[in-house]
Write a protein that holds these residues in place. Structure first.
Motif, PDB file in Angstrom:
ATOM      1  N   MET A   1       0.857  -1.197   0.000  1.00  0.00           N
ATOM      2  CA  MET A   1       0.000   0.000   0.000  1.00  0.00           C
ATOM      3  C   MET A   1       0.888   1.240   0.000  1.00  0.00           C
ATOM      4  O   MET A   1       1.848   1.322   0.767  1.00  0.00           O
ATOM      5  CB  MET A   1      -0.922  -0.010   1.232  1.00  0.00           C
ATOM      6  N   SER A   2       0.590   2.196  -0.860  1.00  0.00           N
ATOM      7  CA  SER A   2       1.418   3.401  -0.997  1.00  0.00           C
ATOM      8  C   SER A   2       1.034   4.486  -0.009  1.00  0.00           C
ATOM      9  O   SER A   2       1.599   5.563  -0.021  1.00  0.00           O
ATOM     10  CB  SER A   2       1.304   3.943  -2.427  1.00  0.00           C
ATOM     11  N   ILE A   3       0.057   4.207   0.874  1.00  0.00           N
ATOM     12  CA  ILE A   3      -0.372   5.191   1.869  1.00  0.00           C
ATOM     13  C   ILE A   3       0.468   5.028   3.127  1.00  0.00           C
ATOM     14  O   ILE A   3       0.535   3.946   3.704  1.00  0.00           O
ATOM     15  CB  ILE A   3      -1.865   5.017   2.210  1.00  0.00           C
ATOM     16  N   ASN A   4       1.105   6.096   3.554  1.00  0.00           N
ATOM     17  CA  ASN A   4       1.883   6.086   4.789  1.00  0.00           C
ATOM     18  C   ASN A   4       1.145   6.939   5.813  1.00  0.00           C
ATOM     19  O   ASN A   4       1.307   8.157   5.850  1.00  0.00           O
ATOM     20  CB  ASN A   4       3.294   6.629   4.531  1.00  0.00           C
ATOM     21  N   PHE A   5       0.315   6.298   6.617  1.00  0.00           N
ATOM     22  CA  PHE A   5      -0.530   7.012   7.567  1.00  0.00           C
ATOM     23  C   PHE A   5       0.165   7.076   8.916  1.00  0.00           C
ATOM     24  O   PHE A   5       0.408   6.055   9.555  1.00  0.00           O
ATOM     25  CB  PHE A   5      -1.886   6.314   7.705  1.00  0.00           C
ATOM     26  N   GLY A   6       0.511   8.279   9.364  1.00  0.00           N
ATOM     27  CA  GLY A   6       1.233   8.453  10.615  1.00  0.00           C
ATOM     28  C   GLY A   6       0.457   9.274  11.621  1.00  0.00           C
ATOM     29  O   GLY A   6      -0.752   9.495  11.471  1.00  0.00           O
ATOM     30  N   THR A   7       1.178   9.761  12.657  1.00  0.00           N
ATOM     31  CA  THR A   7       0.510  10.502  13.726  1.00  0.00           C
ATOM     32  C   THR A   7       0.008  11.862  13.247  1.00  0.00           C
ATOM     33  O   THR A   7      -0.860  12.452  13.887  1.00  0.00           O
ATOM     34  CB  THR A   7       1.454  10.705  14.914  1.00  0.00           C
ATOM     35  N   ASP A   8       0.552  12.363  12.141  1.00  0.00           N
ATOM     36  CA  ASP A   8       0.049  13.620  11.591  1.00  0.00           C
ATOM     37  C   ASP A   8      -0.829  13.360  10.378  1.00  0.00           C
ATOM     38  O   ASP A   8      -1.044  14.237   9.553  1.00  0.00           O
ATOM     39  CB  ASP A   8       1.220  14.541  11.234  1.00  0.00           C
ATOM     40  N   TRP A  10      -1.911  11.758   6.758  1.00  0.00           N
ATOM     41  CA  TRP A  10      -1.322  11.327   5.487  1.00  0.00           C
ATOM     42  C   TRP A  10      -1.209  12.530   4.567  1.00  0.00           C
ATOM     43  O   TRP A  10      -2.154  13.300   4.411  1.00  0.00           O
ATOM     44  CB  TRP A  10      -2.213  10.251   4.860  1.00  0.00           C
ATOM     45  N   ARG A  11      -0.037  12.700   3.970  1.00  0.00           N
ATOM     46  CA  ARG A  11       0.169  13.732   2.961  1.00  0.00           C
ATOM     47  C   ARG A  11       0.898  13.127   1.779  1.00  0.00           C
ATOM     48  O   ARG A  11       1.802  12.319   1.960  1.00  0.00           O
ATOM     49  CB  ARG A  11       0.974  14.912   3.526  1.00  0.00           C
ATOM     50  N   ALA A  12       0.501  13.517   0.577  1.00  0.00           N
ATOM     51  CA  ALA A  12       1.131  12.963  -0.619  1.00  0.00           C
ATOM     52  C   ALA A  12       0.871  13.896  -1.794  1.00  0.00           C
ATOM     53  O   ALA A  12       0.023  14.804  -1.723  1.00  0.00           O
ATOM     54  CB  ALA A  12       0.588  11.567  -0.910  1.00  0.00           C
ATOM     55  N   VAL A  13       1.595  13.667  -2.869  1.00  0.00           N
ATOM     56  CA  VAL A  13       1.462  14.503  -4.065  1.00  0.00           C
ATOM     57  C   VAL A  13       0.176  14.145  -4.795  1.00  0.00           C
ATOM     58  O   VAL A  13      -0.112  12.965  -5.037  1.00  0.00           O
ATOM     59  CB  VAL A  13       2.680  14.315  -4.996  1.00  0.00           C
ATOM     60  N   HIS A 113       0.702  23.238   5.652  1.00  0.00           N
ATOM     61  CA  HIS A 113       1.623  24.232   5.110  1.00  0.00           C
ATOM     62  C   HIS A 113       2.468  23.677   3.973  1.00  0.00           C
ATOM     63  O   HIS A 113       3.370  24.355   3.477  1.00  0.00           O
ATOM     64  CB  HIS A 113       2.563  24.724   6.218  1.00  0.00           C
ATOM     65  N   ASN A 114       2.193  22.449   3.530  1.00  0.00           N
ATOM     66  CA  ASN A 114       3.004  21.834   2.476  1.00  0.00           C
ATOM     67  C   ASN A 114       2.844  22.555   1.143  1.00  0.00           C
ATOM     68  O   ASN A 114       1.928  23.354   0.949  1.00  0.00           O
ATOM     69  CB  ASN A 114       2.627  20.361   2.307  1.00  0.00           C
ATOM     70  N   ALA A 115       3.725  22.239   0.216  1.00  0.00           N
ATOM     71  CA  ALA A 115       3.700  22.844  -1.115  1.00  0.00           C
ATOM     72  C   ALA A 115       2.373  22.569  -1.819  1.00  0.00           C
ATOM     73  O   ALA A 115       1.683  21.596  -1.512  1.00  0.00           O
ATOM     74  CB  ALA A 115       4.869  22.301  -1.942  1.00  0.00           C
ATOM     75  N   PRO A 116       2.005  23.411  -2.795  1.00  0.00           N
ATOM     76  CA  PRO A 116       0.694  23.296  -3.458  1.00  0.00           C
ATOM     77  C   PRO A 116       0.424  21.954  -4.112  1.00  0.00           C
ATOM     78  O   PRO A 116      -0.740  21.570  -4.263  1.00  0.00           O
ATOM     79  CB  PRO A 116       0.742  24.408  -4.514  1.00  0.00           C
ATOM     80  N   ARG A 117       1.458  21.229  -4.509  1.00  0.00           N
ATOM     81  CA  ARG A 117       1.219  19.951  -5.207  1.00  0.00           C
ATOM     82  C   ARG A 117       0.762  18.845  -4.265  1.00  0.00           C
ATOM     83  O   ARG A 117       0.390  17.760  -4.720  1.00  0.00           O
ATOM     84  CB  ARG A 117       2.479  19.514  -5.950  1.00  0.00           C
TER      85      ARG A 117
END
Length: 486
Positions: A1-8, A10-13, A113-117
């Motif tokens: 699975m390409s989802i890395n779900f952590g304590t904060d 999930w964030r991805a492009v 606050h991550n980049a727009p992508r």
């Protein structure tokens, strides 16, 4: 699975890993985990939440509204009553709605606050803050199980779900405003109205601060408050290098104080009347002093290992206990759930105080800063100068050092301990902390924190000194460490 779900969460492009399919799969896993026994992990919440009610919110990023609808469809198909925000809203607004509406959990579509992508998912628990690591691990278990079993998400048509009352649109702002009026003294602000420039950085905080200040006499100019999923090509992070628009507006005479919130408005940065950036260290220190001295509040003070030690000096003056945590607001929230915390915050701008949910809130802290300036009848630059004269001087900087190749985090920590210097910049190293990375604390209260990244070949170097020269000496030591890490 390409989802890395952590304590904060999930964030991805977007379109690479953050896809509709992956989002539906993650939402199904969240629905499974929330529906399972032991979701609250033994926490007692009064009044108890409705185990079949969920709140969903979203920010201003590309497709966030569409993603939120898909999340709602999956939750509704799993038997939850879904309250979906009518429009983009700050994360702390949605978090407060979870607690106020007595929902079992909430999901916010945001990459902060991550980049727009990028886009992402934040999971909120019934107490109105980020889900604890134990709860996130439950989601990970179901995510892996569903994948291994080939189980896809349950789905229901959006319009049918609305007709059946399984998905309801709602406005989370009125109740949030009512709550803030209990925490912020708007009468003090009305007695000394301010000229304010608010920079929401095209994020979900747009219009919120101006809305609650209506009727106080404050003149509020909003910039970068239209819907722009590309965030003008910059990271929506309220730090000095991304706030030239705010500084320019103030220097053009558009206001005497500037407030900036990040993409989902859980962080705050500020500018004084000269267009000079006021970092979260100073905002938290000013807030602690105000809450203790002017409001007479008591409680534990919680700060991350990367936050100014001015906090410790102020707490000592007022007889308050300081607790130091790892980097990340979730560690602060742990204390806010267990004991009476006066204020908790981190160097990135996530801060909250007594009476609020265990969540960083840029809107709340921006309003408190306005109240402090109005009460003091001083400019923000004068308040900062007085703070530093009493508890400083304190100069701060952070620099990320790239390594030649990945190094195991524990190996790097061991190296930093075994090669610990006797002194840096002419000051003796008097204490070493390993709470999060390695922190060298010097005799004059300056400090250097070196945190190896757990995901990339980077050393995060933080430094606070009694002079600019000391900060540069500390950063130079961090650079030398990175050069040796081969």
């Amino acid at each position: 699975m390409s989802i890395n779900f952590g304590t904060d969460g999930w964030r991805a492009v977007i379109s690479e890993t953050f896809t509709f399919h992956n989002l539906r799969m993650l939402t199904q896993s969240i629905a499974d985990a929330v529906a399972a026994e032991g979701w609250l992990n033994g926490l007692t919440i009064d009044p108890p939440p409705n185990p079949k009610k969920m709140v969903v919110g979203f920010d201003t990023r590309f497709l966030s509204d569409r993603y939120a609808r898909e999340v709602s469809r999956v939750l509704a198909a799993n038997g939850f009553e879904v309250l979906l925000s009518q429009a983009d809203a700050p994360t702390p607004v949605i978090s407060y709605a979870v607690k106020n509406l007595q929902a079992i959990a909430g999901i916010v579509i945001t990459a902060s606050h991550n980049a727009p992508r990028y886009n992402g998912v934040k999971l909120k628990a019934a107490y109105g803050g980020s889900a604890l690591p134990e709860l996130c691990r439950k989601v990970e278990v179901y995510l892996n199980d569903n994948e291994s079993l080939g189980r896809g998400p349950n789905m229901i048509d959006y319009e049918i779900a609305k007709e059946k009352g399984l998905i309801k649109r709602f406005n989370p702002l009125p109740a949030y405003y009512d709550h803030l009026r209990e925490l912020i003294n708007l009468d003090i602000i009305a007695d000394n109205p301010q000229y304010i420039v608010v920079d929401s950085m095209y994020g979900a905080g747009r219009g919120v601060i101006k809305g609650i200040l209506e009727g106080t006499g404050c003149e509020v100019l909003e910039i970068r408050n239209d819907l722009n999923p590309g965030f003008g090509g910059v990271h929506p992070e309220p730090i000095g290098k991304y706030l030239s628009a705010l500084s320019g507006a103030i220097c053009m005479g558009k206001g005497s104080i500037g407030l900036a919130t990040d993409g989902d408005a859980d962080r705050l940065g500020a500018m004084d009347e000269r267009g000079v950036f006021v970092d979260p260290h100073k905002i938290m220190a000013l807030s602690l002093r105000y809450l203790a001295e002017k409001r007479g509040l008591k409680g534990t003070v919680v700060r991350t290992v990367s936050t100014t030690r001015m906090i410790d000096l102020i707490a000592e003056k007022y007889g308050l206990t300081v607790r130091e945590t790892q980097v990340g607001f979730n560690h602060i929230a742990d204390y806010m759930l267990k004991e009476q915390v006066l204020i908790g915050g981190e160097e990135s701008g996530g801060i909250s105080f007594q009476g609020h949910i265990p969540e960083g809130d840029g809107i709340l802290m921006g309003l408190l800063l306005i109240e402090m300036v109005a009460e003091a009848k001083m400019s923000l630059s004068e308040m900062v100068a007085e703070l530093l004269q009493t508890y400083g001087p304190a100069f701060y900087s952070r620099k990320d050092q790239r390594l030649k190749r990945p190094v195991a985090k524990d190996k790097m920590v061991n190296m930093l301990l075994s090669d610990a210097p006797a002194e840096i910049g002419g000051q003796k190293v008097s204490e070493i902390s390993t709470k999060d990375g390695v922190k060298y604390i010097l005799a004059d209260n300056s400090w250097l924190l070196i945190r190896p990244s757990g995901t990339e070949p980077v050393l995060r170097v933080y430094a606070e000194g009694r002079s600019e020269d000391m900060v540069q000496a500390l950063l130079a030591y961090g650079e030398a460490v990175a050069a040796k890490a081969v």
